[in-house]
Design an enzyme around this catalytic site. Structure first.
Site, PDB file in Angstrom:
ATOM      1  CG  ASP A 234      -1.880  -1.221   1.157  1.00 29.38           C
ATOM      2  OD1 ASP A 234      -2.188  -1.770   2.221  1.00 29.38           O
ATOM      3  OD2 ASP A 234      -2.239  -1.640   0.038  1.00 29.38           O
TER       4      ASP A 234
HETATM    5  N1  LIG Z   1       3.075  -6.404  -2.803  1.00 33.28           N
HETATM    6  C1  LIG Z   1       1.841  -5.891  -2.693  1.00 33.28           C
HETATM    7  N2  LIG Z   1       0.784  -6.725  -2.684  1.00 33.28           N
HETATM    8  C2  LIG Z   1      -0.473  -6.208  -2.551  1.00 33.28           C
HETATM    9  C3  LIG Z   1      -0.664  -4.825  -2.400  1.00 33.28           C
HETATM   10  C4  LIG Z   1       0.485  -3.964  -2.446  1.00 33.28           C
HETATM   11  O1  LIG Z   1       0.375  -2.724  -2.356  1.00 33.28           O
HETATM   12  N3  LIG Z   1       1.713  -4.538  -2.600  1.00 33.28           N
HETATM   13  N4  LIG Z   1      -1.942  -4.335  -2.149  1.00 33.28           N
HETATM   14  C5  LIG Z   1      -2.829  -5.378  -1.569  1.00 33.28           C
HETATM   15  C6  LIG Z   1      -4.244  -5.083  -1.209  1.00 33.28           C
HETATM   16  N5  LIG Z   1      -4.384  -4.970   0.233  1.00 33.28           N
HETATM   17  C7  LIG Z   1      -4.956  -3.819   0.643  1.00 33.28           C
HETATM   18  O2  LIG Z   1      -5.425  -3.047  -0.205  1.00 33.28           O
HETATM   19  C8  LIG Z   1      -4.040  -6.002   1.141  1.00 33.28           C
HETATM   20  C9  LIG Z   1      -4.229  -7.321   0.769  1.00 33.28           C
HETATM   21  C10 LIG Z   1      -3.892  -8.353   1.647  1.00 33.28           C
HETATM   22  C11 LIG Z   1      -3.389  -8.091   2.888  1.00 33.28           C
HETATM   23  C12 LIG Z   1      -3.049  -9.235   3.791  1.00 33.28           C
HETATM   24  O3  LIG Z   1      -2.631  -9.044   4.909  1.00 33.28           O
HETATM   25  N6  LIG Z   1      -3.231 -10.438   3.228  1.00 33.28           N
HETATM   26  C13 LIG Z   1      -2.854 -11.714   3.939  1.00 33.28           C
HETATM   27  C14 LIG Z   1      -3.878 -12.808   3.675  1.00 33.28           C
HETATM   28  C15 LIG Z   1      -5.301 -12.320   3.943  1.00 33.28           C
HETATM   29  C16 LIG Z   1      -6.311 -13.407   3.580  1.00 33.28           C
HETATM   30  O4  LIG Z   1      -5.883 -14.536   3.229  1.00 33.28           O
HETATM   31  O5  LIG Z   1      -7.507 -13.112   3.666  1.00 33.28           O
HETATM   32  C17 LIG Z   1      -1.533 -12.206   3.336  1.00 33.28           C
HETATM   33  O6  LIG Z   1      -1.334 -12.032   2.081  1.00 33.28           O
HETATM   34  O7  LIG Z   1      -0.778 -12.824   4.096  1.00 33.28           O
HETATM   35  C18 LIG Z   1      -3.203  -6.771   3.271  1.00 33.28           C
HETATM   36  C19 LIG Z   1      -3.536  -5.730   2.398  1.00 33.28           C
HETATM   37  C20 LIG Z   1      -2.848  -6.542  -2.549  1.00 33.28           C
HETATM   38  N7  LIG Z   1      -1.546  -7.053  -2.580  1.00 33.28           N
END
Ligand SMILES: Nc1nc2c(c(=O)[nH]1)N[C@@H](CN(C=O)c1ccc(C(=O)N[C@@H](CCC(=O)O)C(=O)O)cc1)CN2
Length: 290
Positions: A234
């Site tokens: 983000d």
């Molecule tokens: N490298 C990046 N990846 C993503 C970004 C980014 O800016 N850089 N934006 C996100 C979207 N997002 C908020 O808008 C977001 C998505 C996911 C997570 C998170 O903590 N995900 C967990 C799993 C959650 C689940 O399984 O329900 C994880 O990946 O471990 C935080 C923020 C999209 N990707």
């Protein structure tokens, strides 16, 4: 809504370079030499870094002029002024792969805008780690790819995604509430070509559950931010943002509901402007010729 550009007749030139006298003269001279007629032109002089940005939408009257010879003929101008540039046929739709998890309001909004001709995009695929929106994809006749993600399968998931990006000649990946963090390597492969909608007014409330964070902070505005995807979660270059007023009477679930429309509209603006070559990255910022 402006009329759809004519294929092979209308082009968009975007450029950035060190600011210097004679740039507009050089570009306009190039256009005149190539039977170009300016339809829309915007420019920005970023004085702190001394950098010049320009977007020109133009048509050409010479039937023998095409994108290849336009590009060949701009080369010497670009070299003379150290210009970074793009030149594309304005009518060519942006081939857009949309990714979604369990919240489908942004996906639904983009599909409707696409189907009604409000976005000059094609959608060769929808990708999700869940199956909630497989039926919705089917109603629009768009191939749906269910690619589940676990910590152990994340690398395979991303490899499959990049296969689709290459096989389908994708120009833009849109994370329409896709809730998985992309690896640094995938972010680098998609640099400047992946847009995420974050459900807060960044830089407030980064990461997961921003509406819970907003509720606990007692904010009077919630918002949405569309930004390019970078390895730092983000933190990508912001393309568009907006907010909506809230108050003490709304619990986190109600904030989620109130936020849907502003998320969808902010993402749609970002997709439209990117697909029209109106967004130019300037370090950690963007120049948006809306
Ligand atoms: N490298 C990046 N990846 C993503 C970004 C980014 O800016 N850089 N934006 C996100 C979207 N997002 C908020 O808008 C977001 C998505 C996911 C997570 C998170 O903590 N995900 C967990 C799993 C959650 C689940 O399984 O329900 C994880 O990946 O471990 C935080 C923020 C999209 N990707």
């Amino acid at each position: 809504m402006s009329p759809r550009p004519q294929p092979g007749r209308e082009y968009v030139l975007t450029l950035s370079c060190p600011d210097q006298a004679g740039l507009v003269h050089a570009v306009s001279g190039y256009l005149v030499r190539n039977s170009g007629n300016i339809l829309e032109s915007q420019q920005f002089d970023e004085r702190l870094q001394g950098r010049f940005f320009m977007r020109v939408h133009f048509d050409v009257s010479d039937p023998d002029t095409d994108v290849k010879n336009l590009r060949d003929r701009f080369g010497p101008v670009a070299e003379a002024f150290r210009i970074s540039w793009t030149l594309r046929d304005a009518s060519t739709p942006t081939r857009t792969l949309i990714m979604v998890s369990k919240f489908g309001h942004c996906l639904n909004d983009l599909l409707f805008r696409w189907r009604t001709g409000a976005l000059n995009i094609e959608i060769p695929a929808i990708v999700s780690n869940h199956r909630e929106f497989e039926e919705l994809a089917g109603t629009y006749g768009i191939p749906f790819h269910h690619i589940p993600v676990t910590k152990d399968t994340k690398a395979d998931t991303e490899a499959r995604l990049m296969e689709l990006v290459r096989e389908l000649d994708i120009d833009l990946v849109v994370l329409a509430r896709y809730m998985q963090i992309l690896s640094d390597d995938l972010c680098k492969q998609l640099e400047g070509l992946a847009i995420n909608i974050h459900h807060s007014f960044l830089p407030s409330f980064k990461g997961a559950r921003p509406y819970q964070q907003a509720y606990e902070r007692g904010v009077k505005l919630v918002g949405a931010t569309a930004h390019y995807v970078t390895p730092d979660l983000d933190e990508g270059q912001i393309i568009e943002q907006d907010v909506v007023r809230v108050d003490h009477s709304l619990d986190p679930d109600e904030l989620v509901t109130v936020g849907r429309d502003v998320e969808a509209q902010v993402l749609a603006h970002a997709v439209k402007w990117h697909s029209e070559s109106r967004v130019m990255v300037d370090g950690n910022r963007t120049v948006v010729f809306r």
